[in-house]
Design a protein around this motif. Sequence first.
Motif, PDB file in Angstrom:
ATOM      1  N   HIS A  18      -5.884   9.349   1.141  1.00 22.43           N
ATOM      2  CA  HIS A  18      -5.599   8.521   2.324  1.00 22.43           C
ATOM      3  C   HIS A  18      -5.780   9.307   3.625  1.00 22.43           C
ATOM      4  O   HIS A  18      -5.257   8.921   4.667  1.00 22.43           O
ATOM      5  CB  HIS A  18      -4.191   7.928   2.254  1.00 22.43           C
TER       6      HIS A  18
ATOM      7  N   ASP B  56       0.805  -1.222   0.000  1.00 23.27           N
ATOM      8  CA  ASP B  56       0.000   0.000   0.000  1.00 23.27           C
ATOM      9  C   ASP B  56       0.838   1.272   0.000  1.00 23.27           C
ATOM     10  O   ASP B  56       1.979   1.280   0.457  1.00 23.27           O
ATOM     11  CB  ASP B  56      -0.878   0.038   1.256  1.00 23.27           C
ATOM     12  N   ASP B  57       0.210   2.345  -0.513  1.00 21.94           N
ATOM     13  CA  ASP B  57       0.609   3.733  -0.244  1.00 21.94           C
ATOM     14  C   ASP B  57       1.694   4.292  -1.153  1.00 21.94           C
ATOM     15  O   ASP B  57       2.452   5.181  -0.760  1.00 21.94           O
ATOM     16  CB  ASP B  57       1.038   3.916   1.219  1.00 21.94           C
TER      17      ASP B  57
ATOM     18  N   HIS C 298       3.513  -2.551   3.919  1.00 24.23           N
ATOM     19  CA  HIS C 298       3.744  -1.127   3.682  1.00 24.23           C
ATOM     20  C   HIS C 298       5.250  -0.884   3.556  1.00 24.23           C
ATOM     21  O   HIS C 298       5.920  -0.573   4.545  1.00 24.23           O
ATOM     22  CB  HIS C 298       3.171  -0.290   4.831  1.00 24.23           C
TER      23      HIS C 298
ATOM     24  N   PRO D 111      -8.273   2.421   2.030  1.00 27.61           N
ATOM     25  CA  PRO D 111      -7.270   2.720   3.050  1.00 27.61           C
ATOM     26  C   PRO D 111      -7.864   2.733   4.452  1.00 27.61           C
ATOM     27  O   PRO D 111      -9.054   2.976   4.640  1.00 27.61           O
ATOM     28  CB  PRO D 111      -6.786   4.118   2.665  1.00 27.61           C
TER      29      PRO D 111
END
Length: 462
Positions: A292, A227-228, A423, A338
């Motif tokens: 997010h 993610d991210d 992550h 998220p």
Amino acid sequence: MKHATPQLPRQRSWFNFLAFTVLLALPACAQNENANPVVNPGFEDGANGWLIKDSMSTVVPEAAHEGKMGLRISDQDPKGGSSVFSSKLAVTPATALKLSFWEKSDKPGFLGVYLYFYTESGQLINDPLQRAGAGHPVCGAKDGDGQWHQFTLNAAAPDGAASVALWIHSFGGSVGIADVDDFSLEGAGARLASQESAPVAMAAVPAAAPVDLPPRKAPPKIIIKVDDLRQVDGKVNGLWIKFAEFIKSRKIKANIGIICETLETTTPEYTQWIKDQQATGLFEFWFHAWDHNTHLENGEQFNEFNNRPYEEQRKRFERSQQLAVEKLGFPFHTFGPPGGVATPCFDANTIRVMDEDPNMKVWLYPVPLDEPGKQLAAKGKVVILDRVWEVNIESKVGLPDFDKFVAGYAKHPEREYFVIQGHPMHWAPDRFDNFVKIIDFLTEQKAEFVLASEYAAHPAGQ
């Protein structure tokens, strides 16, 4: 920089007198106001330059005072406390130092930021003002009002000091959430080679007992969900490059979730990197979030796609899809909402938008399949790939845990696939090593690493 009236916790009130005495005793010292040797002071480069020694502290967009990232400490353990160190910086005895940083908290006197001084050999100096290693603290938010405040501390390097490090620590016995960002330390020199320092004894983690693996009918399919991804200063963060290079070196596949807001101002360097990874056939880029960010409703925080009107959620989907086509050359076919706070990651409006988005085919579901997910999947447009919480890269956000992964894997020999989440922006070298151990283990298990859309089109057993 990122401002406040210092307020020390009650249990450490004797520091009021000490800090005030130190402040009065220091001579005025002309410093270069722009000099700030702290490595990655605003966490814009993830955890680079910091040593995170707990699972309570994570680098997240929601904790940013300025820029895109900040450090969030979420301490819900009344028996423990968080622990984050900066890189060590060179100092000389009697040097005047000025520490500044920004903090906001939901409780007063919850968090401390300390200066720790070390000798040339790396030993913590037992300076009288440090009280056997307690350090020079400055901490707390003004009445825990949830607003940003700036804190400063003036101190002098003691006799024998060769280096100094910052220590961010939530006190044992306290629970709460605090964000810190934009650190500055005037008077210190360059970064030293090692950032590994521990002023307090850290509990040893016992080795996990060997796990008996029951036989499986077939090797599992593995959907690596990370993610991210977002643009930072026009570039791809080095931790993402490290992750992608590892995936390519192993010739496996991974799914990378994009935060789309930065696509509005994306640089050719950032978008070309995504296109290059996509072209290998080893990566699927999916829609993770617009920004997010959490949002506040009636005093309660909610995640981006929870408790928001249908029209607003649809707008976030549509704008993200538009930018993906314009900038990257393809729409998103997969979505994974998220988190950020301990409320659901989606609601009925999210389900409606997923059903209506013409490009969406796969949902990386954040929970085990529930009734709303079953109803959406029954319509046939969206394939739900749900989660087994025990089988995951990270035991807590940002903390890959090989032992817990294997223990969970052993409990689900009948499961055909696993969506495992991580992550990479939080993976310091030792954490990345744990991720590698998980991949090595799955490779030994002859697992097949697949893209989310790929698996949804051809599920195991079909």
